[in-house]
Design a protein around this motif. Structure first.
Motif, PDB file in Angstrom:
ATOM      1  N   LEU A 151      -4.718 -19.198   8.274  1.00 45.74           N
ATOM      2  CA  LEU A 151      -3.741 -18.343   8.952  1.00 45.74           C
ATOM      3  C   LEU A 151      -4.070 -16.860   8.822  1.00 45.74           C
ATOM      4  CD1 LEU A 151      -1.018 -18.167  10.463  1.00 45.74           C
ATOM      5  CD2 LEU A 151       0.113 -18.169   8.224  1.00 45.74           C
ATOM      6  N   ARG A 152      -4.638 -16.468   7.664  1.00 49.62           N
ATOM      7  CA  ARG A 152      -4.904 -15.062   7.342  1.00 49.62           C
ATOM      8  C   ARG A 152      -3.658 -14.210   7.582  1.00 49.62           C
ATOM      9  NH1 ARG A 152      -9.269 -16.677  10.205  1.00 49.62           N
ATOM     10  NH2 ARG A 152      -8.682 -15.498  12.050  1.00 49.62           N
ATOM     11  N   PRO A 153      -2.560 -14.526   6.876  1.00 50.24           N
ATOM     12  CA  PRO A 153      -1.306 -13.791   7.098  1.00 50.24           C
ATOM     13  C   PRO A 153      -1.389 -12.362   6.589  1.00 50.24           C
ATOM     14  CG  PRO A 153      -1.087 -15.199   5.181  1.00 50.24           C
ATOM     15  CD  PRO A 153      -2.433 -15.521   5.792  1.00 50.24           C
ATOM     16  N   GLN A 154      -0.556 -11.530   7.145  1.00 55.44           N
ATOM     17  CA  GLN A 154      -0.475 -10.142   6.726  1.00 55.44           C
ATOM     18  C   GLN A 154       0.554  -9.994   5.603  1.00 55.44           C
ATOM     19  OE1 GLN A 154      -2.402  -7.473   8.007  1.00 55.44           O
ATOM     20  NE2 GLN A 154      -3.527  -9.201   8.890  1.00 55.44           N
ATOM     21  N   VAL A 155       0.178  -9.245   4.577  1.00 58.36           N
ATOM     22  CA  VAL A 155       1.117  -8.908   3.503  1.00 58.36           C
ATOM     23  C   VAL A 155       1.946  -7.717   3.970  1.00 58.36           C
ATOM     24  CG1 VAL A 155       1.315  -8.001   1.158  1.00 58.36           C
ATOM     25  CG2 VAL A 155      -0.340  -9.810   1.663  1.00 58.36           C
ATOM     26  N   HIS A 156       3.252  -7.924   4.114  1.00 51.30           N
ATOM     27  CA  HIS A 156       4.115  -6.890   4.686  1.00 51.30           C
ATOM     28  C   HIS A 156       4.715  -5.969   3.631  1.00 51.30           C
ATOM     29  CE1 HIS A 156       3.847  -8.669   8.660  1.00 51.30           C
ATOM     30  NE2 HIS A 156       4.167  -9.851   8.164  1.00 51.30           N
ATOM     31  N   MET A 157       4.758  -6.410   2.392  1.00 50.47           N
ATOM     32  CA  MET A 157       5.272  -5.557   1.328  1.00 50.47           C
ATOM     33  C   MET A 157       4.300  -4.400   1.106  1.00 50.47           C
ATOM     34  SD  MET A 157       7.852  -5.294  -0.819  1.00 50.47           S
ATOM     35  CE  MET A 157       8.515  -6.951  -1.009  1.00 50.47           C
ATOM     36  N   PRO A 158       4.791  -3.167   0.960  1.00 54.46           N
ATOM     37  CA  PRO A 158       3.867  -2.053   0.710  1.00 54.46           C
ATOM     38  C   PRO A 158       3.204  -2.171  -0.656  1.00 54.46           C
ATOM     39  CG  PRO A 158       6.144  -1.328   0.519  1.00 54.46           C
ATOM     40  CD  PRO A 158       6.189  -2.730   1.069  1.00 54.46           C
ATOM     41  N   ALA A 159       2.120  -1.435  -0.831  1.00 53.54           N
ATOM     42  CA  ALA A 159       1.414  -1.462  -2.111  1.00 53.54           C
ATOM     43  C   ALA A 159       2.327  -1.016  -3.242  1.00 53.54           C
ATOM     44  CB  ALA A 159       0.169  -0.580  -2.046  1.00 53.54           C
ATOM     45  N   LEU A 160       3.109   0.027  -2.999  1.00 52.93           N
ATOM     46  CA  LEU A 160       4.075   0.535  -3.968  1.00 52.93           C
ATOM     47  C   LEU A 160       5.393   0.776  -3.249  1.00 52.93           C
ATOM     48  CD1 LEU A 160       1.851   3.173  -5.824  1.00 52.93           C
ATOM     49  CD2 LEU A 160       2.542   0.940  -6.704  1.00 52.93           C
ATOM     50  N   ALA A 165       2.663 -15.410  -1.373  1.00 51.75           N
ATOM     51  CA  ALA A 165       3.801 -16.076  -0.738  1.00 51.75           C
ATOM     52  C   ALA A 165       5.034 -15.194  -0.723  1.00 51.75           C
ATOM     53  CB  ALA A 165       4.102 -17.393  -1.456  1.00 51.75           C
ATOM     54  N   ALA A 166       5.219 -14.389  -1.760  1.00 48.95           N
ATOM     55  CA  ALA A 166       6.390 -13.508  -1.820  1.00 48.95           C
ATOM     56  C   ALA A 166       6.237 -12.289  -0.920  1.00 48.95           C
ATOM     57  CB  ALA A 166       6.635 -13.064  -3.262  1.00 48.95           C
ATOM     58  N   THR A 167       5.020 -11.756  -0.827  1.00 50.33           N
ATOM     59  CA  THR A 167       4.835 -10.489  -0.119  1.00 50.33           C
ATOM     60  C   THR A 167       4.521 -10.651   1.363  1.00 50.33           C
ATOM     61  OG1 THR A 167       2.526 -10.456  -0.881  1.00 50.33           O
ATOM     62  CG2 THR A 167       4.142  -9.237  -2.189  1.00 50.33           C
ATOM     63  N   VAL A 168       4.248 -11.883   1.824  1.00 54.14           N
ATOM     64  CA  VAL A 168       4.088 -12.064   3.272  1.00 54.14           C
ATOM     65  C   VAL A 168       5.443 -12.072   3.965  1.00 54.14           C
ATOM     66  CG1 VAL A 168       1.908 -13.316   3.093  1.00 54.14           C
ATOM     67  CG2 VAL A 168       4.061 -14.586   3.089  1.00 54.14           C
ATOM     68  N   LEU A 169       6.507 -12.240   3.200  1.00 57.10           N
ATOM     69  CA  LEU A 169       7.841 -12.118   3.780  1.00 57.10           C
ATOM     70  C   LEU A 169       8.091 -10.680   4.207  1.00 57.10           C
ATOM     71  CD1 LEU A 169       9.968 -14.151   1.181  1.00 57.10           C
ATOM     72  CD2 LEU A 169       9.257 -14.911   3.450  1.00 57.10           C
ATOM     73  N   GLU A 170       8.927 -10.508   5.200  1.00 51.80           N
ATOM     74  CA  GLU A 170       9.359  -9.160   5.542  1.00 51.80           C
ATOM     75  C   GLU A 170      10.095  -8.582   4.338  1.00 51.80           C
ATOM     76  OE1 GLU A 170      11.759  -9.528   9.064  1.00 51.80           O
ATOM     77  OE2 GLU A 170      10.499 -11.196   9.721  1.00 51.80           O
ATOM     78  N   PRO A 171       9.814  -7.341   3.950  1.00 51.07           N
ATOM     79  CA  PRO A 171      10.456  -6.774   2.759  1.00 51.07           C
ATOM     80  C   PRO A 171      11.978  -6.869   2.794  1.00 51.07           C
ATOM     81  CG  PRO A 171       8.662  -5.368   3.471  1.00 51.07           C
ATOM     82  CD  PRO A 171       8.817  -6.421   4.523  1.00 51.07           C
ATOM     83  N   GLY A 172      12.563  -6.679   3.969  1.00 51.48           N
ATOM     84  CA  GLY A 172      14.012  -6.784   4.064  1.00 51.48           C
ATOM     85  C   GLY A 172      14.504  -8.171   3.721  1.00 51.48           C
ATOM     86  N   VAL A 173      13.793  -9.194   4.195  1.00 53.52           N
ATOM     87  CA  VAL A 173      14.147 -10.576   3.866  1.00 53.52           C
ATOM     88  C   VAL A 173      13.969 -10.831   2.380  1.00 53.52           C
ATOM     89  CG1 VAL A 173      13.469 -12.978   4.200  1.00 53.52           C
ATOM     90  CG2 VAL A 173      13.636 -11.444   6.176  1.00 53.52           C
ATOM     91  N   TYR A 174      12.861 -10.353   1.826  1.00 54.09           N
ATOM     92  CA  TYR A 174      12.591 -10.537   0.396  1.00 54.09           C
ATOM     93  C   TYR A 174      13.731  -9.978  -0.454  1.00 54.09           C
ATOM     94  CZ  TYR A 174      10.593  -9.438  -4.188  1.00 54.09           C
ATOM     95  OH  TYR A 174      10.395  -9.299  -5.538  1.00 54.09           O
ATOM     96  N   PHE A 175      14.149  -8.758  -0.152  1.00 57.63           N
ATOM     97  CA  PHE A 175      15.202  -8.137  -0.957  1.00 57.63           C
ATOM     98  C   PHE A 175      16.564  -8.764  -0.691  1.00 57.63           C
ATOM     99  CE2 PHE A 175      12.048  -4.666  -1.276  1.00 57.63           C
ATOM    100  CZ  PHE A 175      12.043  -4.522  -2.655  1.00 57.63           C
ATOM    101  N   ALA A 176      16.806  -9.245   0.519  1.00 58.47           N
ATOM    102  CA  ALA A 176      18.071  -9.914   0.815  1.00 58.47           C
ATOM    103  C   ALA A 176      18.197 -11.210   0.024  1.00 58.47           C
ATOM    104  CB  ALA A 176      18.190 -10.189   2.310  1.00 58.47           C
ATOM    105  N   ILE A 177      17.091 -11.920  -0.164  1.00 56.77           N
ATOM    106  CA  ILE A 177      17.131 -13.177  -0.915  1.00 56.77           C
ATOM    107  C   ILE A 177      17.264 -12.924  -2.411  1.00 56.77           C
ATOM    108  CG2 ILE A 177      15.827 -15.259  -1.525  1.00 56.77           C
ATOM    109  CD1 ILE A 177      14.504 -15.127   1.224  1.00 56.77           C
ATOM    110  N   ASN A 178      16.538 -11.953  -2.935  1.00 56.68           N
ATOM    111  CA  ASN A 178      16.430 -11.779  -4.383  1.00 56.68           C
ATOM    112  C   ASN A 178      17.432 -10.818  -4.997  1.00 56.68           C
ATOM    113  OD1 ASN A 178      13.943 -13.325  -5.450  1.00 56.68           O
ATOM    114  ND2 ASN A 178      13.154 -12.346  -3.593  1.00 56.68           N
ATOM    115  N   SER A 179      18.088  -9.988  -4.197  1.00 55.33           N
ATOM    116  CA  SER A 179      19.017  -8.999  -4.753  1.00 55.33           C
ATOM    117  C   SER A 179      20.366  -9.638  -5.043  1.00 55.33           C
ATOM    118  CB  SER A 179      19.204  -7.837  -3.774  1.00 55.33           C
ATOM    119  OG  SER A 179      17.975  -7.187  -3.516  1.00 55.33           O
TER     120      SER A 179
END
Length: 709
Positions: free
Chosen positions: A314-323, A394-408
């Motif tokens: 698939l070669r997915p893109q990592v959407h989470m920024p480096a920092l 697997a965690a960082t290919v999610l859209e950052p907004g989705v990642y934080f909505a799930i984990n916050s």
């Protein structure tokens, strides 16, 4: 031919030296390019294939050169030497076992929640800090610790870490290490059990599949031990086939009338985990623990390999920024700045003290030959580190907004529209419609505030599988992939719990053996039953407290898990460094001494912040005092007020326990330095406890070139 008439041993690696050198130079260049690309990239996204490339190259180079150098120059492995498994073979704890079964057991035992959950939570800081720590920490720290401790325990009759500390450092450091290690072990196992309970709560699919692995393991153990001795391939094929059938059957159970038998609240599951832990500690290792962990390894490796293949395809893109902006400690998932908390949050994927307990617990009692130590010690940890890289992807290919909505947590960002508005204001856009669609695709009612790391990791894995494998086996089966990932995480953790319980039993037997030598005999069954019950009762109590905690338990216990785990690694490296100095290898002591210095720095800093910080989101005492003030002022709802006293007690208890761990670690480190200084000055120190050489009789494990004259 040699002058003895035997065939000359083949050249290591085979082929032309020039060709081998060219291949390794190419691997080094490719790895450096990949690591540099990850570290320096500052675009909108980066392709995940660079993470896989960097990890594979770094681990191959570390194993081929660093592990080989340590094995040859520092450890001086001797394949002609009988191991404790051979010398003390009793058919229960000490059993010479095929190297690949030992590899499977060791990998399954060390691979707990750390390499899955830790990187997922650490993604709060961005992908870069956690990824670099995983790669560097594993090759220079974690793999070295596992390999060296396995060697030292093997040379000392399979002694536990605490026992080796007492033998090599003396009364003061040994007592501190024994007591501290045992208490840390109890906390670690309790957290493992709690994560399993939370992952299988009201999940008949995962619960039934995990339950099925137990009779399957017993069957395979009996098959390879009694019915068809030594037929590893046959037993493996049967076990894997049954394991896959159990996975498919779990889905059938989830939709059948049997669902109710496996659909439980947390407390019944906790009692089931406690019962399993007791059985795993008292049954012969070949009957349950080794075959179950060996078979579980196929599920672990199969899933990770499948994930790696999906990422390559698939070669997915990592959407989470480096920092992210949360490196300043203001993150919603957990409080704390980048330093030192990223090194505490990501433990098992980089370096884990728990591994030292396995390397000085069950594994040296199964090891048939010393030459397998690099593969099992260094190799297993490198593989676990690769798991951590997969989890980070697997965690960082999610859209950052989705990642934080799930984990916050809802208490931090609110729920629904409030959560969406706050998270979007951070620059990570997300909508209620997007979260609703995602929840329906995963077969869940909601994905908001599903804290703990496991759900977001499962969503990331399901998204990768769903996109990579087309419409029929991909997007059309997202709910299946999601629940399979949840089950995979639970299996990953439970195999560490059973081995940890047995190791805890060995540690307690070592402690009690100082009072009554008979209790220190690991094969004396009354001692086995008594110490197993005591260990299971101890971690079972903390598991019970965590299960009944209305906040889920993990939020309080996970910081303790990270700090305790890294402090345990510091104890292990202290013992290893002291033994190297006493062995006349001062010039090589940096191999364990440098990782030790780093761990002591980060663990002490993190522990003091957790104790002394005035920020309620960081400090244990601050959180307890804040909650007590709210309770006294009547600012809590009736539901929260009812559990507030228990939460206050837990926070304060964690603070004092953390302080105790700090004292223990520094006691061991300073005593190691004292013993080392005395040795270098020619003063009396405890003698090396290495057992005398005894030739091996397991000829099948030797090559003719290794046989002594």
């Amino acid at each position: 031919m040699t002058d003895t008439g035997k065939p000359a041993p083949p050249s290591p690696g085979g082929g032309s030296p020039v060709l081998r050198s060219a291949v390794w130079i190419a691997v080094a260049i490719l790895g450096a390019t990949a690591v540099g690309g990850i570290a320096l990239h500052r675009g909108e996204s980066i392709n995940a294939i660079w993470f896989v490339t960097a990890a594979v190259c770094v681990y191959l180079l570390g194993f081929r050169f660093y592990a080989s150098w340590i094995a040859a120059r520092i450890l001086c492995l001797d394949p002609t030497r009988a191991t404790p498994a051979e010398r003390l073979n009793n058919g229960r704890d000490f059993v010479p076992t095929h190297r690949w079964i030992v590899f499977g057991h060791h990998f399954a035992a060390i691979s707990g929640p750390g390499p899955l959950i830790g990187p997922t939570l650490a993604a709060q800081f961005g992908y870069l800090p956690g990824t670099l720590w995983i790669l560097v920490g594993a090759v220079l720290g974690g793999c070295v610790q596992d390999m060296v401790i396995l060697f030292l325990s093997t040379r000392r009759g399979g002694r536990s870490l605490g026992q080796m500390a007492r033998d090599e450092l003396g009364a003061i450091g040994g007592a501190a290490a024994l007591l501290g290690t045992f208490m840390i072990m109890i906390i670690l196992i309790a957290v493992l059990g709690l994560v399993v309970v939370n992952a299988t709560r009201h999940s008949p699919w995962a619960t039934s599949t995990i339950a099925a692995t137990i009779p399957i393991a017993v069957l395979v153990g009996l098959y390879m031990r009694v019915l068809r001795p030594g037929r590893v391939l046959e037993g493996t094929v049967i076990g894997v086939a049954l394991l896959l059938l159990a996975v498919v059957g779990g889905g059938w159970v989830d939709g059948s009338a049997l669902r109710g038998l496996f659909d439980h609240e947390g407390l019944p599951l906790a009692w089931a985990v406690i019962t399993y832990g007791f059985l795993a500690a008292i049954l012969p290792v070949w009957m349950l623990l080794a075959p179950r962990d060996y078979l579980s390894t196929f599920m672990k490796l199969g899933t990770i390999l499948l994930l790696a293949v999906a990422i390559v395809v698939l070669r997915p893109q990592v959407h989470m920024p480096a920092l992210t902006p949360f490196i300043d400690g203001s993150g919603p998932i957990f409080g704390g700045t980048l330093f030192p908390f990223v090194f505490i949050t990501v433990a098992c994927g980089a370096i884990s003290g728990f591994h030292s307990l396995i390397s000085s617990g069950t594994t040296p009692k199964l090891l048939a030959n010393e030459r397998d130590i690099p593969l099992i010690g260094y190799g297993s940890m490198a593989l676990e580190s690769f798991v951590a890289i997969m989890a980070m992807i697997a965690a960082t290919v999610l859209e950052p907004g989705v990642y934080f909505a799930i984990n916050s947590p809802a208490g931090v960002v609110g729920t629904g529209a409030d959560a969406v508005a706050l998270i979007s204001s951070w620059g990570f856009p997300v909508t209620e419609a997007r979260m609703g669609d995602l929840a329906r695709e995963m077969g869940e009612a909601t994905l908001f505030a599903r804290t703990g790391g496991a759900p977001s990791l499962a969503v990331g894995m399901a998204s990768i599988f769903g996109t990579a494998f087309g419409t029929t086996f991909g997007r059309g089966m997202l709910a299946m992939w999601y629940h399979f990932a949840i089950m995979f995480e639970a299996v990953f953790i439970l195999t560490t719990l059973d081995a940890g319980t047995r190791v805890g039993r060995f540690m307690l037997q070592d402690l009690l053996g100082n009072l009554w030598p008979r209790m220190g005999q690991t094969s004396w069954y009354p001692s086995v039953l008594l110490t197993s019950a005591a260990v299971v009762s101890a971690w079972g109590y903390f598991l019970y407290i965590g299960v009944i905690d209305p906040n889920g338990g993990v939020n309080i216990l996970w910081p303790m898990f990270g700090i305790a785990n890294q402090m345990l690694a510091a104890i292990a490296l202290s013992v290893a460094t002291g033994i190297l100095v006493k062995s006349g290898k001062l010039r090589f002591a940096w191999v364990t001494g440098l990782p030790l210095a780093w761990l002591v720095t980060i663990t002490t800093t993190a522990a003091l912040e957790k104790i002394l910080s005035a920020n309620p989101r960081i400090g244990f005492f601050a959180a307890a005092n804040s909650l007590q003030d709210k309770l006294a002022a009547g600012l809590l709802s009736p539901e929260k007020a009812a559990v507030a006293p228990q939460l206050i007690f837990n926070q304060r208890f964690d603070a004092w326990l953390t302080l105790f761990f700090v004292i223990v670690v520094w006691t061991v480190v300073l005593d190691m330095l004292r013993i080392s200084a005395r040795h270098l000055k020619g003063k009396p120190v405890p003698p090396l406890a290495e057992t005398a050489h005894q030739p091996t009789r397991l000829e099948s494990h030797l090559d003719d070139s290794w046989v002594r004259d």
